[in-house]
Design a protein around this motif. Sequence first.
Motif, mmCIF file in Angstrom:
data_model
loop_
_atom_site.group_PDB
_atom_site.id
_atom_site.type_symbol
_atom_site.label_atom_id
_atom_site.label_comp_id
_atom_site.label_asym_id
_atom_site.label_seq_id
_atom_site.Cartn_x
_atom_site.Cartn_y
_atom_site.Cartn_z
ATOM 1 N N UNK A 51 0.832 -1.209 0.000
ATOM 2 C CA UNK A 51 0.000 0.000 0.000
ATOM 3 C C UNK A 51 0.864 1.255 0.000
ATOM 4 N N UNK A 52 1.949 1.230 0.758
ATOM 5 C CA UNK A 52 2.841 2.388 0.791
ATOM 6 C C UNK A 52 3.535 2.578 -0.556
ATOM 7 N N UNK A 53 3.939 1.476 -1.175
ATOM 8 C CA UNK A 53 4.582 1.565 -2.489
ATOM 9 C C UNK A 53 3.619 2.165 -3.507
ATOM 10 N N UNK A 54 2.382 1.739 -3.508
ATOM 11 C CA UNK A 54 1.404 2.286 -4.446
ATOM 12 C C UNK A 54 1.145 3.761 -4.157
ATOM 13 N N UNK A 55 1.295 4.159 -2.911
ATOM 14 C CA UNK A 55 1.088 5.558 -2.528
ATOM 15 C C UNK A 55 2.168 6.465 -3.099
ATOM 16 N N UNK A 56 3.430 6.008 -3.044
ATOM 17 C CA UNK A 56 4.506 6.900 -3.470
ATOM 18 C C UNK A 56 4.883 6.716 -4.941
ATOM 19 N N UNK A 57 4.483 5.623 -5.558
ATOM 20 C CA UNK A 57 4.898 5.339 -6.933
ATOM 21 C C UNK A 57 4.535 6.447 -7.913
ATOM 22 N N UNK B 99 4.678 9.468 -7.575
ATOM 23 C CA UNK B 99 5.546 10.636 -7.404
ATOM 24 C C UNK B 99 6.946 10.412 -7.967
ATOM 25 N N UNK B 100 7.220 9.225 -8.529
ATOM 26 C CA UNK B 100 8.567 8.859 -8.949
ATOM 27 C C UNK B 100 8.719 8.880 -10.465
ATOM 28 N N UNK C 119 12.918 5.977 -13.833
ATOM 29 C CA UNK C 119 14.212 5.498 -13.330
ATOM 30 C C UNK C 119 14.149 5.241 -11.833
ATOM 31 N N UNK C 120 13.500 6.123 -11.095
ATOM 32 C CA UNK C 120 13.369 5.929 -9.658
ATOM 33 C C UNK C 120 12.488 4.730 -9.337
ATOM 34 N N UNK C 121 11.442 4.555 -10.135
ATOM 35 C CA UNK C 121 10.520 3.449 -9.897
ATOM 36 C C UNK C 121 11.220 2.098 -9.995
#
Length: 411
Positions: free
Chosen positions: A234-240, A242-243, A246-248
Motif C-alpha cells: 500500500x505504501x509503495x502504491x502511494x509513493x509510486x 511521485x517517482x 528510473x526511480x521506480x
Amino acid sequence: MSVPVLHPGQLLLPAQSLNPTQWACVACDQFTSQPAYWAEARLATGGQPSAVNLILPECDLKEADQRIPQIHAAMQQYLRDGVLTPGVEMGFILTERTTQSGTRLGLVALLDLECYDYHPGNNAPVRASEETVVSRLPARVNIRRGAALEMSHVLMLIDDPMHSVVEPLHDRRGELEKLYDFPLMMNGGHLRGYAITAQEDIQFVYDALEKVNTYGTLRYAVGDGNHSLASAKAYWEEIKPTLTDEQTASHPARFAVVEVENIHDDALVFHPIHRVLFGVDGDELLSDFQQYAAERGMSLCGGDQRIVCVYEGKQIALMISGSKHALPVGTLQLFLDHWLESHPDVTIDYVHGSETAQALAVEKNVVAFLLPVPDGSALFATVNEKGVLPRKTFSMGSANEKRYYMEARRL
C-alpha cells in the motif's frame, strides 16, 4: 526465464558487540492478548539496542500515535550509532531455525512488490493466502511512512516437494560464511544464518526457483505477515506516482524483505488460529449461533465441520452441516462478523494454541472457539482454485516459533 520475483540486496545485522539474543524479538502480531509477554521481552533486552524498539506489537496499537515517532527516532539513532552494520552487501541469507517442531530452513531475500497483490481474484505470481483486512493497514503504513529501516517477519511459501531450492544450500553450509548463531529470547529456539553472496549460488537459486511447482500464475503464497506485506504494498502504491521511471525501477520502497520457506519442510507445522471473545455470555452466543444457522439452512449438529466451543468449564462440540463455506473457519467467521456488528461491546482476539485459548476462556464472560488443524499441503491448490482463505485461517507453528526480527534494510 520469468521476471525475477526475488532479488538479492544489502541486509543489515546488529553489530558484533551486541548480544544477538537481546536484539532479536518475535513477530509483532503475536501474543496480542498477553501484554505481559511484551513487557518481559523489553526487560530481556537488558537495556541494549533491540528490535523490540523498532516494531509496534499489535497489543499496543492503541498507542500508535505515540509509539510510531519513537520507533522512527530509534531507527535513526541506530543508524547514527552503528548499531546495524552490513551483513551481506548484495546477496541472500540462508536461515536455520530450530524450535520444538524441528529445524526449518529459509532464504531471506527482497521481494518485488510489483509481483504481489493481496486483493481477491488477482493473477499475480505472489498472493495473500488469507483475507486481508484493509482496516488493519493504516497503522502499519504509518510505520513504513517515514521509517529509515525495514524489519520483517514475513514468511513466503514455495511448493517445492523435491526440496530443490533452499535445502541444497543448507547441505553446503560448511562452505558458507556464518553470520550469526545464537539462542532466541523467550523460548524462541535457536537461529543460524549464512551469507549467500557468490554469483553462482545466487544463480542457483534463480534456476531452482524456475522449476518449483506453480498453480497457474501462482508461484508464491504469503504464509505469515500478510498484513505487514500488504502495508508495504500500500505504501509503495502511494509513493509510486511521485517517482520517475528510473526511480521506480530501483526505489527501496518497491521491495520488501521476506523469508522464503518450503511448504514441504517437515518442521513447518500448520496450526489453526482460534477465536476468543471477551464480554459475552456463552449460552446467549450459542443460542444466537443456532438461530443464525437455522435461518440459513444450516445445523450445528450432524455435520462434518467440527468446532469446539469452550466457556464456564464447558466444552461443546459443534458439528455443522449445510454451510456454504467449505471450511469450518469460514463458517465460523461469517457468523462472528455478522454477530459482532450488533454487539459492539464484545471484543475478539485470534489466538495461537488451544491451551492459551482455553486458559483465557476460564475467565467469566469469555468464550473460545477451537478450530481443527488445517491441511497445509493443500494450501497452494486451494488458493489457486478458491481464492484467499478467510482471515486468520492458519498459523505456521506456535506463537514462539514465528519469525524473529533479525535482519534489517534501509528504506
